[in-house]
Write a protein that holds these residues in place. Sequence first.
Motif, short mmCIF file in Angstrom:
data_model
loop_
_atom_site.label_atom_id
_atom_site.label_comp_id
_atom_site.label_asym_id
_atom_site.label_seq_id
_atom_site.Cartn_x
_atom_site.Cartn_y
_atom_site.Cartn_z
N THR A 1 16.14 -3.44 -12.54
CA THR A 1 15.29 -3.13 -13.47
C THR A 1 16.53 -2.00 -14.03
OG1 THR A 1 13.97 -0.92 -12.65
CG2 THR A 1 12.78 -3.09 -12.76
N GLY A 2 16.98 -1.18 -13.30
CA GLY A 2 18.19 -0.52 -13.30
C GLY A 2 16.61 0.90 -14.05
N LYS A 3 16.08 0.72 -13.78
CA LYS A 3 14.71 2.25 -13.89
C LYS A 3 15.19 3.09 -13.23
CE LYS A 3 12.02 -0.58 -17.16
NZ LYS A 3 10.22 -0.96 -16.84
N LYS A 4 15.12 4.60 -13.31
CA LYS A 4 14.34 5.12 -11.94
C LYS A 4 13.96 4.96 -11.50
CE LYS A 4 17.56 9.11 -14.23
NZ LYS A 4 17.50 10.76 -14.54
N ARG A 5 14.00 5.26 -10.03
CA ARG A 5 12.57 5.30 -9.15
C ARG A 5 13.38 6.43 -8.57
NH1 ARG A 5 10.23 1.60 -11.93
NH2 ARG A 5 10.80 -0.95 -11.25
N HIS A 6 11.22 6.69 -7.80
CA HIS A 6 11.18 8.11 -7.21
C HIS A 6 10.40 8.19 -5.99
CE1 HIS A 6 12.50 9.82 -10.86
NE2 HIS A 6 11.42 9.31 -11.28
N ILE A 7 11.50 8.23 -4.38
CA ILE A 7 10.72 7.52 -3.24
C ILE A 7 10.79 9.14 -2.47
CG2 ILE A 7 11.47 6.46 -1.69
CD1 ILE A 7 13.35 5.38 -4.27
N PRO A 8 9.39 8.92 -1.81
CA PRO A 8 9.42 10.57 -0.87
C PRO A 8 9.92 10.03 0.63
CG PRO A 8 7.00 9.35 -1.34
CD PRO A 8 8.32 8.51 -1.89
N VAL B 1 1.02 -1.30 -0.13
CA VAL B 1 -0.33 -0.33 0.43
C VAL B 1 0.76 1.22 0.36
CG1 VAL B 1 -2.07 1.31 1.47
CG2 VAL B 1 -1.80 -1.41 0.81
N LEU B 2 1.60 1.27 0.94
CA LEU B 2 2.69 2.22 0.68
C LEU B 2 3.71 2.60 -0.37
CD1 LEU B 2 4.65 1.76 4.17
CD2 LEU B 2 2.97 3.87 3.55
N LYS B 3 3.92 1.06 -1.67
CA LYS B 3 4.30 1.92 -3.00
C LYS B 3 4.00 3.05 -3.90
CE LYS B 3 6.84 -1.90 -3.95
NZ LYS B 3 7.08 -2.94 -4.52
N TYR B 4 2.65 2.63 -3.60
CA TYR B 4 1.31 3.31 -4.60
C TYR B 4 1.14 4.53 -3.52
CZ TYR B 4 1.03 -1.72 -6.23
OH TYR B 4 0.71 -2.41 -7.49
N ILE B 5 1.05 4.76 -2.71
CA ILE B 5 0.90 6.00 -2.11
C ILE B 5 2.39 7.36 -2.70
CG2 ILE B 5 0.39 6.98 0.07
CD1 ILE B 5 -0.99 5.06 1.18
N SER B 6 3.73 6.29 -2.39
CA SER B 6 4.74 6.97 -2.90
C SER B 6 4.78 6.88 -3.65
CB SER B 6 5.70 6.47 -1.33
OG SER B 6 5.57 5.73 -0.26
N ARG B 7 3.72 6.38 -5.08
CA ARG B 7 4.38 6.47 -5.95
C ARG B 7 3.88 8.01 -6.35
NH1 ARG B 7 4.26 0.84 -8.90
NH2 ARG B 7 6.59 0.19 -8.42
N LEU B 8 2.38 8.20 -6.30
CA LEU B 8 1.66 9.30 -6.27
C LEU B 8 2.35 10.54 -6.04
CD1 LEU B 8 -0.63 10.59 -7.69
CD2 LEU B 8 -1.92 9.28 -5.16
N ASN B 9 2.13 11.05 -4.72
CA ASN B 9 3.20 11.54 -3.35
C ASN B 9 4.78 11.97 -4.54
OD1 ASN B 9 4.52 13.55 -1.52
ND2 ASN B 9 3.80 11.89 0.13
N ALA B 10 6.04 11.40 -4.88
CA ALA B 10 6.43 11.65 -5.70
C ALA B 10 6.52 12.22 -7.07
CB ALA B 10 7.26 10.29 -6.08
N PHE B 11 5.47 12.28 -7.90
CA PHE B 11 5.06 12.24 -9.01
C PHE B 11 4.54 14.00 -8.94
CE2 PHE B 11 1.29 12.94 -12.09
CZ PHE B 11 1.80 13.33 -13.53
N ILE B 12 3.40 13.50 -7.62
CA ILE B 12 2.72 15.51 -7.14
C ILE B 12 3.81 16.03 -6.94
CG2 ILE B 12 1.40 16.50 -5.83
CD1 ILE B 12 -0.12 13.84 -6.02
N TYR B 13 4.44 15.58 -5.76
CA TYR B 13 5.90 16.40 -5.63
C TYR B 13 6.58 16.67 -6.78
CZ TYR B 13 9.61 17.79 -2.92
OH TYR B 13 10.60 18.94 -1.86
N HIS B 14 7.10 16.25 -8.11
CA HIS B 14 7.95 16.08 -8.67
C HIS B 14 7.78 16.62 -9.88
CE1 HIS B 14 11.11 16.08 -11.64
NE2 HIS B 14 10.32 15.17 -12.42
N ILE B 15 6.10 17.00 -10.21
CA ILE B 15 5.48 18.24 -10.82
C ILE B 15 5.52 19.23 -10.62
CG2 ILE B 15 4.79 15.94 -12.68
CD1 ILE B 15 2.01 16.04 -12.16
N SER B 16 4.89 19.42 -9.42
CA SER B 16 4.69 20.92 -9.22
C SER B 16 5.92 21.64 -8.36
CB SER B 16 3.73 20.41 -7.64
OG SER B 16 4.88 19.78 -6.44
#
Length: 605
Positions: free
Chosen positions: A58-65, A19-34
Motif C-alpha cells: 500500500t505504501g501507507k505507514k504502518r505502526h508495529i509495537p 488477532v495479534l494484528k488488531y491488538i498491535s494496532r491498538l497498542n501502537a495507537f495508545i503508545y503513540h498518542i500518550s
Amino acid sequence: MVKKVQQIPLKTAKRAKQVLKYISRLNAFIYHISNGQLSNKWAGKYPIMILTVKGKKTGKKRHIPLIKVLKDNQPILVASLGGMPMNPDWFYSVSANPNVEIQIGASKAKYTARRLSKSEKVSVWPVVCSHFPDYQVYQDRTTRDIPVFLCEGKKITQDWKDWIELNRSRGCDRDELYAILLDEGFDTKEIGREMSRVIEVGFSESPKLFLPNAQKVDSDLVDELYTLPDFLNPTECDQMVEIIQSKSYPSTVVSDYGDKVDENYRTSSTCDLGVLDDPFVADIDRRICAIMGINPSYSEIIQGQIYEIGQEFKVHTDTFEGPAFEEHAKEQGQRTYTFMIYLNDVEEGGETEFPELNLVLKPKKGMAVIWNDLNEDGSINYSTAHHAHPVKKGQKVVITKWFRSKGAGEAFTKEPGEYLPNYTKIGFKKDKLDAQLFKKIEDYYAANEKNKKSERVEGGYIETLDSKESGSDLIDLPDKLKKEIHKSLRTPLQKWSHCKLTPTFVYGIRVYKSGTTLVPHRDRLTTHIVSAIINVGQNVEEEWPLVIEDNYYRDHHVLLKPGEVIYYESARLTHGRPQPLKGKFFANIFCHFMPKDSKQITKHK
C-alpha cells in the motif's frame, strides 16, 4: 534431555496472526498518542518500542509495537511473531522499505534497517535474548530462521557534506540545518561531527581575498593590493560611462578635522550610481560584492567619477578620522576595502599613484584596482594614500565602491569552492564531442531509454512543479562506455585547464522531465573540479539554457545541442537551469575530473 517445544499448526497460527494484528494496532495507537506513557510494556514487564514503516503493497505507514531491543543504542528488530511458522507482515515491508522510524517513549529517530546475516545474528542473539528470553523459545518453536534487523543511523554522504558546508558558509541557521538533517534520518553523532567542521567567519576574522585573474602587488607596506584586468568588458565600460556622464555633479571632500578644504584638492565630478533604479548598475554592484566575497550590507553604494583635463584628486586615504569618523563611520564603521574600476583608456595623464609604495598605475579600460585600507590590527594603513593625477589629454572615468566594517549578518560570503584556484580566465568553454563517441552514446540511449529509473539527487538541487515526483530519470551506463567518455574528454580538458587531470566520475544519462529546474549550485569540492556536460538529446518547446557565472561573476546563458559539450570549472562556478523545462525531456551526461597535483586544488586561505 532437551525438552522439545511443540510447533504451532499453520491454521492456528493464521488465526492468531489476525488477532495479534488488531491488538498491535491498538497498542501502537495508545503508545503513540500518550508519547509512550501508556501501553509501553509487553506482559507488564518488557518495554516496547514502535516501528513505523511503509507497507510493501500500500505504501501507507504502518505502526508495529515490538519488544525494545538495543545494541549500542541501535534498535534491533526481531521478526519472531511468537514463533509462528510464517514471518510477520512487517518483515516484508521492512525488507522492501528499509528506511524506518523507531519511537521509544516520546523520542523518535529515523534509521536504515539492515537484515543481519546468519553469522551476524549468532553474535547478536545473546543480546536479543537478554532483553526478552522467550525469543529463544520462539526460535525453538519454528523451523524458520527468525529474521533479525539492525537499525543503523543513515550515513552522511559527500553530497550532503557539501550541502552542509555550503549552507553554513551562507550563514543559514545551524538549528534549522540540524533539524533538516535529523528529519532525513542521519545519525545524530554524524550530524554533530559534520556541523562542527564548519568554521564561521566574521569580519574581525577577515580571510585573505581571493580574486580570480587578479595580480597581487608585492609590498611589505600593504598586505592586499591587486590589479584585475578585464573585470568589465568594453561594452559594459561604455554603458557605464554613458550613465555616469548623464547623472554627475561636482565631487566633494570630507575634512577629517573640520578644516577648510582646498577647493582644488578634488576637482572631479561624481555620480551616485547606487541610488539609480538601473538593473545594469545593480548587476555590476552585485558582481563587485561577489568577487570580493563580502556581504553587500558591509558596503557603500557604488559611485562614478569623471576627471576632465586638469582635474585631479590629490594624495589622500579613503578612510575616516577624527570628527569625520563620528559623522560618516559611526553607524557603518570604517572603510575596509576600496574597489575601483577604470572605464576608459586615458590618452595622457590620469594615473593613480601610491607614493609610499613607489607604484604608479596607468588607467586601462575595464581594469579594477583593489586594496585593503587597514592594517591587520584594524588601524588605518597610511601607505594606501594615493593620488589621482591630473588628466592631461582626454578624459578619465572610474567607478568606486567602498566596503565597511559593519553590516548585517556574516561579512564574508564566499563558499568553499570559490577559494579554489581558477584554471582558466573565463571558466567555461563550448566544444563538440567526438562524432564516433557521440554515435555510441546515442545508440545506447535509444536502446535503453525504456530502462530509465526515477532519480533522487541528494542535496535537493533538482526541483519539480510537483514536489512529490522526481524531476529526473537516470539511465545507467556500462563501465566500458564510461571509461571511453573519460578517455575522450581528458585530453581536451587538460589542454583547456592547463593541468593534468585524474578521472573521477561519469554518471549515467540524466533525463530531466517537463517542469524541472536545476537549482544553481557549485559541485563537489573533492572530485568535481574540472567537468564537462554532454547533451545527449532533447525535445523542448523553448530553449533551456545552462545559466553559469564566469570567473568575473558575470552570468551567461549557454545553449547546448545534441553532440555539443561544455567544459567548466564546476566546483568554482555557480551553474544551474533555474527556468522550468518546457518540453518533454532534456538528456545530459556529466563527466568529472580533478587535478592530479594536489597543489593545484589547494584552497586560498
